[in-house]
Design a protein around this motif. Structure first.
Motif, PDB file in Angstrom:
ATOM      1  N   CYS A 480      12.082   9.570  26.193  1.00 12.20           N
ATOM      2  CA  CYS A 480      12.326   9.083  27.738  1.00 12.20           C
ATOM      3  C   CYS A 480      13.613   8.324  27.836  1.00 12.20           C
ATOM      4  CB  CYS A 480      11.145   8.466  28.393  1.00 12.20           C
ATOM      5  SG  CYS A 480       9.614   9.516  28.748  1.00 12.20           S
ATOM      6  N   ARG A 481      13.558   7.157  26.938  1.00 12.31           N
ATOM      7  CA  ARG A 481      14.634   6.362  26.937  1.00 12.31           C
ATOM      8  C   ARG A 481      16.095   7.097  26.664  1.00 12.31           C
ATOM      9  NH1 ARG A 481      10.816   2.325  24.391  1.00 12.31           N
ATOM     10  NH2 ARG A 481      11.715   3.230  22.451  1.00 12.31           N
ATOM     11  N   LYS A 482      15.727   8.162  25.338  1.00 12.39           N
ATOM     12  CA  LYS A 482      16.817   8.698  25.383  1.00 12.39           C
ATOM     13  C   LYS A 482      17.662   9.643  26.182  1.00 12.39           C
ATOM     14  CE  LYS A 482      20.175  10.721  22.415  1.00 12.39           C
ATOM     15  NZ  LYS A 482      20.735  11.622  23.424  1.00 12.39           N
ATOM     16  N   PHE A 530      14.186   5.105  19.726  1.00 16.26           N
ATOM     17  CA  PHE A 530      15.292   4.947  20.357  1.00 16.26           C
ATOM     18  C   PHE A 530      15.208   3.760  21.497  1.00 16.26           C
ATOM     19  CE2 PHE A 530      18.556   5.913  23.642  1.00 16.26           C
ATOM     20  CZ  PHE A 530      19.615   6.323  22.760  1.00 16.26           C
ATOM     21  N   PRO A 531      16.407   2.753  21.428  1.00 14.42           N
ATOM     22  CA  PRO A 531      17.730   3.065  21.095  1.00 14.42           C
ATOM     23  C   PRO A 531      18.240   2.627  19.686  1.00 14.42           C
ATOM     24  CG  PRO A 531      17.703   1.123  22.442  1.00 14.42           C
ATOM     25  CD  PRO A 531      16.172   1.564  22.237  1.00 14.42           C
ATOM     26  N   VAL A 532      17.298   2.047  18.853  1.00 13.83           N
ATOM     27  CA  VAL A 532      17.713   1.592  17.415  1.00 13.83           C
ATOM     28  C   VAL A 532      18.239   2.888  16.850  1.00 13.83           C
ATOM     29  CG1 VAL A 532      16.714   0.763  15.219  1.00 13.83           C
ATOM     30  CG2 VAL A 532      15.907  -0.214  17.288  1.00 13.83           C
ATOM     31  N   ALA A 533      19.409   2.820  16.205  1.00 12.99           N
ATOM     32  CA  ALA A 533      20.512   3.745  15.756  1.00 12.99           C
ATOM     33  C   ALA A 533      20.180   4.060  14.289  1.00 12.99           C
ATOM     34  CB  ALA A 533      21.593   3.611  16.103  1.00 12.99           C
ATOM     35  N   GLY A 534      20.253   3.143  13.474  1.00 16.66           N
ATOM     36  CA  GLY A 534      20.391   3.058  11.930  1.00 16.66           C
ATOM     37  C   GLY A 534      21.523   3.612  11.380  1.00 16.66           C
ATOM     38  N   THR A 535      21.654   4.041  10.177  1.00 20.49           N
ATOM     39  CA  THR A 535      22.836   3.878   9.393  1.00 20.49           C
ATOM     40  C   THR A 535      23.665   5.150   9.935  1.00 20.49           C
ATOM     41  OG1 THR A 535      21.975   5.763   8.066  1.00 20.49           O
ATOM     42  CG2 THR A 535      20.996   3.736   7.288  1.00 20.49           C
ATOM     43  N   ASP A 536      24.756   4.832   9.102  1.00 23.35           N
ATOM     44  CA  ASP A 536      26.058   5.961   9.486  1.00 23.35           C
ATOM     45  C   ASP A 536      25.335   7.227   9.179  1.00 23.35           C
ATOM     46  OD1 ASP A 536      27.667   3.976  10.189  1.00 23.35           O
ATOM     47  OD2 ASP A 536      28.514   3.861   8.075  1.00 23.35           O
ATOM     48  N   LEU A 537      24.547   7.543   8.475  1.00 22.69           N
ATOM     49  CA  LEU A 537      23.960   8.821   8.312  1.00 22.69           C
ATOM     50  C   LEU A 537      23.219   9.198   9.722  1.00 22.69           C
ATOM     51  CD1 LEU A 537      22.033   8.691   4.992  1.00 22.69           C
ATOM     52  CD2 LEU A 537      24.098   9.847   5.284  1.00 22.69           C
ATOM     53  N   ALA A 572      12.564   9.709  15.512  1.00 27.52           N
ATOM     54  CA  ALA A 572      12.078   8.098  15.057  1.00 27.52           C
ATOM     55  C   ALA A 572      12.692   8.053  13.589  1.00 27.52           C
ATOM     56  CB  ALA A 572      10.691   7.887  15.189  1.00 27.52           C
ATOM     57  N   VAL A 573      13.300   6.985  13.331  1.00 29.01           N
ATOM     58  CA  VAL A 573      13.734   6.578  12.292  1.00 29.01           C
ATOM     59  C   VAL A 573      12.877   6.149  11.292  1.00 29.01           C
ATOM     60  CG1 VAL A 573      15.812   5.901  11.044  1.00 29.01           C
ATOM     61  CG2 VAL A 573      16.006   6.409  13.487  1.00 29.01           C
ATOM     62  N   ILE A 574      12.480   6.601  10.298  1.00 30.96           N
ATOM     63  CA  ILE A 574      11.503   6.097   9.202  1.00 30.96           C
ATOM     64  C   ILE A 574      12.601   5.446   8.045  1.00 30.96           C
ATOM     65  CG2 ILE A 574       9.814   6.469   7.671  1.00 30.96           C
ATOM     66  CD1 ILE A 574       8.534   8.516   9.245  1.00 30.96           C
ATOM     67  N   GLN A 575      12.744   4.345   7.730  1.00 33.83           N
ATOM     68  CA  GLN A 575      13.481   3.696   6.795  1.00 33.83           C
ATOM     69  C   GLN A 575      12.661   3.001   5.908  1.00 33.83           C
ATOM     70  OE1 GLN A 575      16.560   2.850  10.316  1.00 33.83           O
ATOM     71  NE2 GLN A 575      16.808   1.571   8.400  1.00 33.83           N
ATOM     72  N   SER A 576      13.295   2.994   4.488  1.00 31.68           N
ATOM     73  CA  SER A 576      12.899   2.288   3.647  1.00 31.68           C
ATOM     74  C   SER A 576      13.263   0.895   3.604  1.00 31.68           C
ATOM     75  CB  SER A 576      13.249   2.700   2.071  1.00 31.68           C
ATOM     76  OG  SER A 576      14.370   2.144   1.717  1.00 31.68           O
ATOM     77  N   ASN A 577      12.849  -0.098   2.950  1.00 32.57           N
ATOM     78  CA  ASN A 577      13.228  -1.545   3.127  1.00 32.57           C
ATOM     79  C   ASN A 577      14.390  -1.778   2.617  1.00 32.57           C
ATOM     80  OD1 ASN A 577      12.362  -1.590   0.435  1.00 32.57           O
ATOM     81  ND2 ASN A 577      11.106  -3.203   0.742  1.00 32.57           N
ATOM     82  N   GLU A 578      15.384  -0.790   2.031  1.00 28.04           N
ATOM     83  CA  GLU A 578      16.486  -1.134   1.102  1.00 28.04           C
ATOM     84  C   GLU A 578      17.620  -0.221   1.747  1.00 28.04           C
ATOM     85  OE1 GLU A 578      14.929   0.240  -2.557  1.00 28.04           O
ATOM     86  OE2 GLU A 578      14.422  -1.858  -2.936  1.00 28.04           O
ATOM     87  N   ASP A 579      17.392   0.464   2.709  1.00 29.59           N
ATOM     88  CA  ASP A 579      18.634   1.161   3.401  1.00 29.59           C
ATOM     89  C   ASP A 579      19.535   0.422   4.354  1.00 29.59           C
ATOM     90  OD1 ASP A 579      17.044   1.381   5.329  1.00 29.59           O
ATOM     91  OD2 ASP A 579      16.829   3.446   5.660  1.00 29.59           O
ATOM     92  N   GLN A 580      19.426   0.883   5.497  1.00 32.96           N
ATOM     93  CA  GLN A 580      20.745   0.613   6.507  1.00 32.96           C
ATOM     94  C   GLN A 580      20.910  -0.820   6.455  1.00 32.96           C
ATOM     95  OE1 GLN A 580      19.240  -0.416   9.658  1.00 32.96           O
ATOM     96  NE2 GLN A 580      21.239  -0.555  10.586  1.00 32.96           N
ATOM     97  N   PRO A 581      19.960  -1.849   6.371  1.00 31.58           N
ATOM     98  CA  PRO A 581      20.610  -3.322   6.452  1.00 31.58           C
ATOM     99  C   PRO A 581      22.046  -3.395   5.882  1.00 31.58           C
ATOM    100  CG  PRO A 581      18.313  -3.352   6.498  1.00 31.58           C
ATOM    101  CD  PRO A 581      18.598  -1.834   6.180  1.00 31.58           C
ATOM    102  N   SER A 582      22.181  -2.684   4.989  1.00 31.67           N
ATOM    103  CA  SER A 582      23.450  -3.048   3.915  1.00 31.67           C
ATOM    104  C   SER A 582      24.594  -2.919   4.572  1.00 31.67           C
ATOM    105  CB  SER A 582      23.469  -1.913   2.495  1.00 31.67           C
ATOM    106  OG  SER A 582      22.366  -2.641   1.756  1.00 31.67           O
ATOM    107  N   GLU A 583      24.588  -1.831   5.544  1.00 26.71           N
ATOM    108  CA  GLU A 583      25.516  -1.736   6.498  1.00 26.71           C
ATOM    109  C   GLU A 583      26.194  -2.688   7.478  1.00 26.71           C
ATOM    110  OE1 GLU A 583      25.352   2.069   8.386  1.00 26.71           O
ATOM    111  OE2 GLU A 583      25.192   3.318   6.617  1.00 26.71           O
TER     112      GLU A 583
END
Length: 862
Positions: A480-482, A530-537, A572-583
């Motif tokens: 809905c937010r999207k 959403f709206p958390v976006a995540g990595t450049d991927l 919905a973004v499922i992320q490991s604890n070692e990915d997108q924060p590096s960006e």
């Protein structure tokens, strides 16, 4: 504070605390120069005029204007807005001063409400842009009427402009570009009349001494006080008949203020017991104002002051009821200021580190992703603000508060179809509008029939009511937010203030850098909606490009990203604890690089304050240096290159005076905080003191909407003292001790005014700051995991140092600046692993080589 959802930044609106004002008394005009006790004091609260970025010339914009003044040559969006007023405005500078002397007329100075709405000397006056407070005969009452905006009422008036042009030289100041000028005359108005606010209205002699001052004046006499036209006539008459008295009074006022503001330390450090006493008292006072029912501090309306939460976290190492929905008396306001974003992200990161509750990390990501999406320029610079007002439709003549963010019930039903009922219940959406929670929620009926997205109930309870799992319920909300986001993106956007301010970028650099490591502590498999976006991927996610199916899986190197769309096609973004924060650290590095390229003179080691179409004329102020240094230290400690640490130390030691270049070339060792430091009295002034047009140098201590430069500088000095060694470390420590001793009385008597300084005092009271030293190849996965572990445990009395002994430049830096650290690194280095050492009080624990052991050691050592 209620949680307003605007998708891009729904929990961090630009709002402020509203203090309890002292009683007002007296019946004299605000312009009387008699005793302060005899003044009737009026504090007006103003709504910001939407700023439009007018072209600097009519030919460039293709629009013919009746009037054009010198502001058309400025870069400030606010000043450009007034380039075509009938008032013959000048910017602050020698041309205006010389014109006033040539014509022998007073100067009319106007400083607007732009951005931060707070003041601190001599009272902590915080302005609410939605409502007006008026004091009469000692009684304070709330006027539920929108304040007229002086810019529209007076400065666009031909009649008023004629008076100003005939009798005065008129100067407009953008207080975000020239906070030093604003501080001088706001301090004068506050000290003389016991209150103040913006727009600031001050009359000056040609030599810039204040003659009279006030805040808002309607064009005509009303509310029992003189209108602006009357004021102009009275000032003209006084200048013609009582000039000597006025000038002497102004000169005397500046002398008295200069003396009153010359705070000096009576000791070389604080008494041993005071840091803990100040910290405890501040926490006790804040706890006494905490609203356990609705959340937040103090009565409504509640505006975030991040330093309050920082102190409570520091004092208790835990937070209760954070983010709790609900102050029923809140007035919505939709302006987004960069200094709020950086500070609030750090608060949420700290809270996540303490609680491990992912709702806090999710909010931090939401804010940072908003900044990445909407607030960053091509060169990596981070912009200042988005306005509260926008047009409801393209071409609409009038802009309205919150138009970009609010929704009617019918719009929700039309867009969301079968999910409208669920969404409306979750966000308290009503056909009549939901700004009805109290009598002050919508005093001007601006939001009649409109809804601010407010979360007032438990998500878990609402999911249960719908007979859904929490995951399914959140998936639907994300979808809905999207959909609403896509519709909203077609609306006219609020004005973007693309000015780049060094201090505010420093706050944002800090939050991006810290997020890059702290967010790696999120559990594997955590979903973000959403709206958390995540990595450049996941840029397709940001852009609304969705792939139907169960999921898309991408693997790059050592991290994984899953995009789950499911049957809803939402994502919905499922992320490991070692990915997108590096960006996030890349964002921080780009912002720091922009400032170094565009706002730093490498030869004389000096910052400029701001940038828009080129550097502004104003020099860097204390806040610029202190906030940027703090951000650079975080950037280094969270994995950045040693060059950021070198630059932080260089900025801390920056030279001052007109001979800065000569002194630096003669002796690179002679670098003792000379630009702002009062080496005899202690503490830092807010300005370099080189501009003769700035009549006061203030030692700011109040931690308000932004922390004071002195509070941040004290913490910076403590951190630098733990990184460098020997005489360098001793000098940092000594300067920090003297700085805090300068504000001993404030810490003792009014600690709630200086919460971050209370934390700084406690940090300096610790004999030896904890050091976490990581040694190994920085290009390895093991290093990233150990770095995340080093930052996983909340502890502001900790410094993280990382060294790769195989890097000749790096080891050279440490050999020159801390030989003990260099030798420790050489002795602990291993080609096939990264080791961590925890050191304090001149001893180190046995080295550990896995993240879990390091984290456990730090948790035990807290």
């Amino acid at each position: 504070m209620q949680r307003h959802l605007s998708f891009s930044l729904h929990r961090s609106l630009s709002l402020r605390n509203s203090p309890n004002f002292p009683p007002f008394s007296g019946r004299n005009s605000p312009f009387s120069l008699s005793s302060i006790a005899n003044f009737r004091r009026l504090i007006s609260f103003f709504k910001v005029v939407s700023m439009e970025d007018h072209s600097s010339s009519s030919s460039a914009s293709g629009v013919s204007h009746k009037h054009t003044n010198r502001l058309g040559l400025e870069h400030s969006p606010y000043l450009l807005q007034h380039a075509h007023n009938p008032v013959n405005w000048y910017p602050w500078g020698d041309e205006a001063f010389q014109e006033a002397r040539r014509r022998d007329v007073p100067i009319f100075l106007s400083t607007p409400v732009t951005g931060e709405i707070s003041a601190s000397l001599p009272f902590n006056l915080v302005q609410d842009v939605q409502t007006c407070y008026y004091a009469c005969d000692g009684d304070l009452f709330l006027l539920l009427l929108r304040c007229h905006v002086m810019e529209v009422e007076s400065f666009e008036s031909e009649e008023v402009a004629k008076l100003l042009n005939d009798w005065f030289v008129s100067i407009k100041v953008d207080r975000e570009e020239r906070p030093d000028v604003d501080k001088v005359y706001m301090t004068y108005v506050q000290a003389l009349y016991g209150g103040g606010g913006w727009p600031l209205t001050v009359f000056l002699s040609p030599d810039l001494k204040p003659l009279m001052g006030g805040t808002y004046f309607p064009p005509d006499d009303k509310y029992g006080r003189p209108g602006f036209k009357t004021v102009l006539r009275k000032v003209k008459e006084a200048w013609d008949s009582k000039r000597d008295m006025l000038v002497k009074s102004g000169s005397f006022a500046i002398e008295q203020l200069s003396e009153a503001l010359s705070t000096k330390a009576s000791l070389d450090k604080l008494p041993d017991n005071l840091p803990q006493e100040a910290l405890d008292l501040c926490a006790e006072q804040l706890s006494g104002t905490y609203d356990s029912v609705n959340g937040g501090f103090g009565p409504a309306p509640k505006f975030p002051r991040p330093v309050e939460i920082q102190l409570m976290l520091y004092h208790s190492k835990k937070m209760k009821n954070t983010g709790k929905p609900g102050q029923a008396d809140e007035v919505p306001h939709f302006e987004k200021m960069l200094y709020d974003q950086g500070q609030l992200v750090n608060v949420y990161l700290d809270t996540f580190a303490i609680t491990r509750d992912s709702q806090y990390s999710d909010i931090a990501r939401d804010v940072l992703d908003y900044l990445r999406r909407d607030m960053i320029g091509e060169g990596g610079e981070i912009y200042s603000a988005e306005d509260a007002d926008s047009a409801e439709t393209e071409g609409a003549a009038r802009k309205k508060e919150g138009a970009f963010y609010v929704w009617s019930s019918a719009e929700i039903e039309d867009i969301l179809k079968e999910h409208a009922t669920l969404f409306k219940e979750h966000y308290y959406i009503k056909p009549t509008g939901n700004c009805d929670l109290s009598r002050i929620s919508d005093p001007h009926n601006e939001f009649r029939g409109k809804n601010v997205l407010i979360e007032r109930s438990s998500t878990e309870a609402l999911a249960k009511k719908q007979g859904m799992s929490i995951e399914q319920y959140l998936d639907i909300l994300g979808m809905c937010r999207k959909k609403l986001f896509d519709v909203r993106s077609k609306r006219p956007r609020p004005h973007l203030d693309d000015k780049v301010i060094v201090s505010w970028n420093g706050l944002a650099i800090s939050s991006f850098a810290r997020a890059s490591t702290i967010l790696k502590g999120e559990p594997d498999g955590l979903k973000h909606y959403f709206p958390v976006a995540g990595t450049d991927l996941l840029r397709l996610y940001q852009e609304g490009v969705w792939v139907m199916g169960t999921f898309i899986r991408a693997e790059i190197g050592w991290f994984k990203v899953n995009i789950v769309t499911g049957l809803l096609g939402v994502g919905a973004v499922i992320q490991s604890n070692e990915d997108q924060p590096s960006e996030y650290i890349e964002v921080a590095e780009k912002a720091a690089s922009f400032i170094r390229r565009n706002l730093y003179d490498e030869e004389i080691k000096r910052l400029q304050h701001s940038f828009r179409n080129g550097p502004a004329k104003a020099p860097g102020f204390l806040d610029d240096y202190a906030f940027l240094i703090s951000g650079l230290l975080d950037l280094y400690e969270c994995g950045g290159k040693t060059r950021w640490l070198e630059w932080a130390a260089e900025l801390q030691d920056t030279q001052a005076s007109k001979l800065a270049k000569v002194v630096y070339l003669m002796s690179s060792f002679q670098k003792s905080d000379e630009l702002f430091m009062d080496k005899e009295g202690g503490g830092y002034f807010n300005t370099p003191g080189e501009d003769p047009s700035v009549l006061l140098r203030v030692k700011e201590d109040h931690d308000g909407a932004e922390p004071s430069g002195n509070s941040v500088a004290a913490i910076n000095l403590a951190r630098l003292a733990s990184i460098f060694s020997d005489s360098q470390s001793d000098r940092y420590r000594k300067n920090a001790d003297l700085l805090l001793a300068t504000f001993q009385i404030r810490l003792k008597d009014r600690p709630m005014a200086v919460p971050l300084m209370c934390c700084a005092a406690d940090m300096l009271a610790v004999p030896s700051r904890k050091q976490v030293v990581l040694v190994g190849h920085k290009s390895s996965t093991a290093f990233d995991r150990m770095l995340a572990a080093a930052h996983a445990v909340y502890d502001l009395n900790k410094t993280v140092i990382h060294i790769d002994p195989s890097d000749p430049e790096e080891i050279k830096f440490w050999e020159a600046n801390n030989i003990k650290i260099a030798n420790m690194a050489k002795g602990s280095f291993s080609e096939d692993k990264v080791v961590g050492l925890v050191c304090q009080n001149f001893s180190c624990k046995p080295p550990v080589a896995d993240p879990a052991s390091l984290q456990a050691l730090l948790s035990k050592e807290k």
